[in-house]
Structure formats: structure tokens, C-alpha cells
Design a protein around this motif. Structure first.
Motif, mmCIF file in Angstrom:
data_model
loop_
_atom_site.group_PDB
_atom_site.id
_atom_site.type_symbol
_atom_site.label_atom_id
_atom_site.label_comp_id
_atom_site.label_asym_id
_atom_site.label_seq_id
_atom_site.Cartn_x
_atom_site.Cartn_y
_atom_site.Cartn_z
ATOM 1 N N SER A 95 0.617 -1.148 -0.054
ATOM 2 C CA SER A 95 0.040 0.058 -0.002
ATOM 3 C C SER A 95 0.881 1.232 0.121
ATOM 4 C CB SER A 95 -0.952 -0.050 1.153
ATOM 5 O OG SER A 95 -1.980 -0.941 0.916
ATOM 6 N N GLU B 147 0.540 5.680 -2.164
ATOM 7 C CA GLU B 147 -0.854 5.967 -2.371
ATOM 8 C C GLU B 147 -1.558 6.924 -1.934
ATOM 9 O OE1 GLU B 147 -3.209 2.215 -1.616
ATOM 10 O OE2 GLU B 147 -1.740 0.936 -2.574
ATOM 11 N N ASP C 150 -4.226 2.672 3.992
ATOM 12 C CA ASP C 150 -5.035 1.385 4.618
ATOM 13 C C ASP C 150 -4.091 0.270 5.078
ATOM 14 O OD1 ASP C 150 -3.594 0.431 2.240
ATOM 15 O OD2 ASP C 150 -5.646 -0.434 1.088
ATOM 16 N N HIS C 151 -3.077 0.662 5.457
ATOM 17 C CA HIS C 151 -2.286 -0.402 6.164
ATOM 18 C C HIS C 151 -2.763 -1.067 7.248
ATOM 19 C CE1 HIS C 151 0.591 2.699 4.281
ATOM 20 N NE2 HIS C 151 1.423 1.538 3.940
ATOM 21 N N TYR D 283 -4.081 -8.629 -0.095
ATOM 22 C CA TYR D 283 -3.144 -8.598 -1.072
ATOM 23 C C TYR D 283 -3.297 -9.731 -2.310
ATOM 24 C CZ TYR D 283 -1.370 -4.582 1.139
ATOM 25 O OH TYR D 283 -1.391 -3.467 2.241
ATOM 26 N N LEU E 91 -6.000 -0.840 -7.494
ATOM 27 C CA LEU E 91 -5.815 0.455 -7.053
ATOM 28 C C LEU E 91 -6.136 1.272 -8.602
ATOM 29 C CD1 LEU E 91 -5.307 2.771 -5.009
ATOM 30 C CD2 LEU E 91 -2.743 2.621 -6.105
#
Length: 375
Positions: free
Chosen positions: A74, A77, A81-82, A96, A100
Motif C-alpha cells: 500500500s 498511495e 489502508d495499512h 493483497y 488500485l
């Protein structure tokens, strides 16, 4: 007949076909910009970005496109959204790869779903859930959207809205920088004037260049400055040196670079892109530390440029209370998220509801910190 497919390389689609769907004044969506990302090795599977641009065709004609990437992390970006990914790992849910829809490394709001007919764009959005399931993707995330996509996607089931806050400077038809200073409170006006004087007092001068006015040696300097901003944090730069040369070759008219120079030696730079009515500050860096140089190079020089060119807006990038006190106003940004796992979707939806309230409250509070005179 309608079909939806993806492209692993944007160069496989003619630039004229892609750019015909890109609104005027959107440099980050142009075929030249996105292919420079791919062809330079900046956006490739080895860096965790695999191009997966979605193309909707009707009767053999490209009618709608979504710039998109299959991702295994992530980073890059600017919509974070980690925490969602960490929660999935603890619960044994695969987060994952994900899809995106965004411009890599560029937190710039604008069109994401490119089409001449909103009905075609809606068809592409409606086909996404099935596409995600067949492709082994956990969900779709479309970042920094414009109002047109916001209106289209808000009515579709399963999509969740996320808010963010950035700071943009608005040109109110100022004649010059002093004209801008005149509408500030006395204390802030003195502070900004003092900051600019401190930079000049160090013997630093500035020169602006278009993309085609820089030599390769100067581009080496630009990249060295850019890479140094990562080196000081012990991180690897997102962009390769080749990206800057490809960008200068393919869309030089959209590039503006301001170079700070002291005693004949280049010491810092800021690279921006120009749209139809906006200046977008993207990359900055310096080779030595100077008092207040960052503020002058990244903010005040850009404001001067926007005033001189009659540009309405200066977007100097993500983050910042340090922008707020220099006249950059809070602006709400939006992204949209579709998650296939029902439990994850419910948890994220609850979180986003609370987060939206917090973002709106923060933006309102930030507006009260602006340096403009009241009354």
C-alpha cells in the motif's frame, strides 16, 4: 457488443485513443505521464505495481477506461489502508493483491474514470465486482476522485466513501505577492515577509525552467535532490532517474522546475506540473540545509508563479499544517473502496463512518487557523 479487458502496458493502447478521453488540463492522466511511469521501471511488478488498466469497449470502440494497478503493498498511495491489511493478516484474510485506481505516487484529485458518456463509465463500475472475483483481487480502491465519479459511484451497492483533507492555495486575482500579503493579519504578513527576506539574505536566487530547457546534467541534479528526500529517511525513491528524462521528452510543456542557486551553485529544486488552471507541486529536494529554504522553494515561489501566470489554484502536495498558516485552505478529498470479504467490508464501513466525522471536524477547525484578516 460490450467487453471489458485489462492492459498490462499502457503503450499497447495508442496515445490518441487514451488521450481523447482525458479532460483538458489533466497532466497526470495523460498517456505520456503514465507510460513514463511504466517505461522508466518506476511502476512495474518488481516494485509492487503491475499495470492493469481497465478498458470498456462497445462495438470495437474504446468507450471508458480506468487507470489501474494490481498491487502487493500500500505504499505510494497517500490513502492509508495499512491498518486494514494488518487486520486481515491477523484474521487470515488475503488483502493483497488488490486493485488500485489512481495516479501512482500522486495525491492529486481529478477524474479517474475516463469516458465521454457517463453511461459507459457506469457499465465499467458495475462490472468491477465480477472482475475482482475472477482476478483473485480482494477489492478495488479508487483514490482522489472528482465530483462526477463521486456522484456515479455513490449510488452503487458495496462502495464505501473515505474522506481526507489537503491544503490548496487559491489565487484570488492577486496582482502580485504583496497583494496577497495585504489581506493577511499583520502578524502573519510580517512572518511571511521575514521568511522570504531570510532566504534572500543567504544569497539565494531562483530560476524557473520548462521541461525542455533543462540539460541532462540539470536533470541529474533534479533527481539527486529528489532522491535525497528519501535518503535522509533511509528509504528508496519511488521514481527512477529514467522517469524524469522520459517525462521531459514526452510532455516538456507541462513541466516547471524552479532551481535555488547560491554563489553559482545549485542547492535545491522543486518540480511542478501545470494544468489548465492549476499548478501542482510534486517533488522537492535540497543538497544542503538553509534556513526557510523549503518554504520559499515549495510554497512562495509557486504562489509567485501562479499569480504571474494567472493560475487559479496551487496544489503543493499532501500534508500540512505548515501550509495552512501560509494561506493554503483545507480541501476535502475523497476515495472509494469496494471489498469482497463481507466481514472486512462491515468493519471498514463502521470505521469510515467515524473517520468521516473526524475529517470534517478537522477541516472546519483548520479553517479557523487561516492567516486571513477577519471582518
Amino acid at each position: 457488443m460490450i467487453s471489458l479487458y485489462s492492459l498490462a502496458h499502457l503503450r499497447d493502447l495508442p496515445a490518441a485513443t487514451w488521450d481523447a478521453l482525458v479532460p483538458a488540463g489533466q497532466p497526470f492522466l495523460r498517456h505520456a505521464f503514465l507510460t513514463a511511469m511504466e517505461d522508466s521501471g518506476s511502476v512495474v511488478p518488481a516494485t509492487g505495481w503491475a499495470a492493469e488498466h481497465l478498458i470498456l469497449e462497445r462495438d470495437g470502440q474504446v468507450r471508458a477506461v480506468l487507470p489501474a494497478y494490481r498491487k502487493w503493498h500500500s505504499f505510494g498511495e497517500y490513502v492509508f489502508d495499512h491498518g486494514w491489511a494488518d487486520a486481515c493478516e491477523r484474521a487470515g484474510i488475503a488483502y493483497y493483491p488488490k486493485l488500485l485506481g489512481a495516479v501512482p505516487f500522486s495525491p492529486v484529485s481529478g477524474p479517474r474514470l475516463l469516458t465521454e458518456d457517463p453511461a459507459d463509465g457506469l457499465l465499467l463500475l458495475q462490472a468491477l465486482p465480477e472482475y475482482l472475483g475472477k482476478g483473485g483481487l480482494s477489492g478495488a480502491h479508487i483514490n482522489f476522485t472528482d465530483s462526477a465519479l463521486d456522484q456515479s459511484i455513490a449510488g452503487l451497492p458495496g462502495w464505501m466513501e473515505r474522506l481526507g483533507c489537503q491544503f490548496h492555495w487559491r489565487n484570488q486575482g492577486y496582482r502580485d505577492f504583496q497583494d496577497f500579503l495585504d489581506i493577511l493579519s499583520s502578524r502573519k504578513r510580517k512572518q511571511m515577509r521575514k521568511e522570504r527576506e531570510q532566504v534572500l539574505g543567504q544569497g539565494i536566487e531562483f530560476q524557473w525552467y520548462r521541461g525542455d530547457e533543462l540539460s541532462q546534467a540539470q536533470w541529474d541534479f533534479v533527481y539527486l535532490c529528489y532522491a535525497n528526500t528519501y535518503a535522509v529517511r533511509r528509504r528508496t525513491p519511488y521514481l527512477t532517474r529514467a522517469f524524469f528524462s522520459l517525462l521531459a521528452e514526452r510532455m516538456p510543456e507541462a513541466i516547471r522546475v524552479v532551481v535555488a542557486r547560491q554563489a553559482g551553485r545549485d542547492v535545491a529544486m522543486a518540480l511542478s506540473l501545470v494544468g489548465s488552471d492549476s499548478l501542482y507541486g510534486r517533488y522537492w529536494g535540497c543538497l544542503a540545509e538553509f534556513d526557510r529554504l523549503h518554504f520559499e522553494t515549495c510554497f512562495y515561489q509557486g504562489m509567485d508563479f501562479a499569480i504571474a501566470q494567472g493560475l487559479q489554484r496551487f496544489d503543493a502536495g499532501a500534508q500540512g499544517e505548515h501550509k495552512l498558516i501560509r494561506g493554503f485552505e483545507p480541501v476535502i478529498t475523497r476515495s472509494w473502496h469496494y471489498l469482497l470479504h463481507p466481514g472486512l467490508r462491515r468493519a471498514v464501513e463502521d470505521f469510515l463512518g467515524q473517520e468521516r466525522e473526524g475529517v470534517r471536524a478537522y477541516a472546519e477547525e483548520a479553517r479557523g487557523m487561516l492567516p486571513y484578516r477577519r471582518g
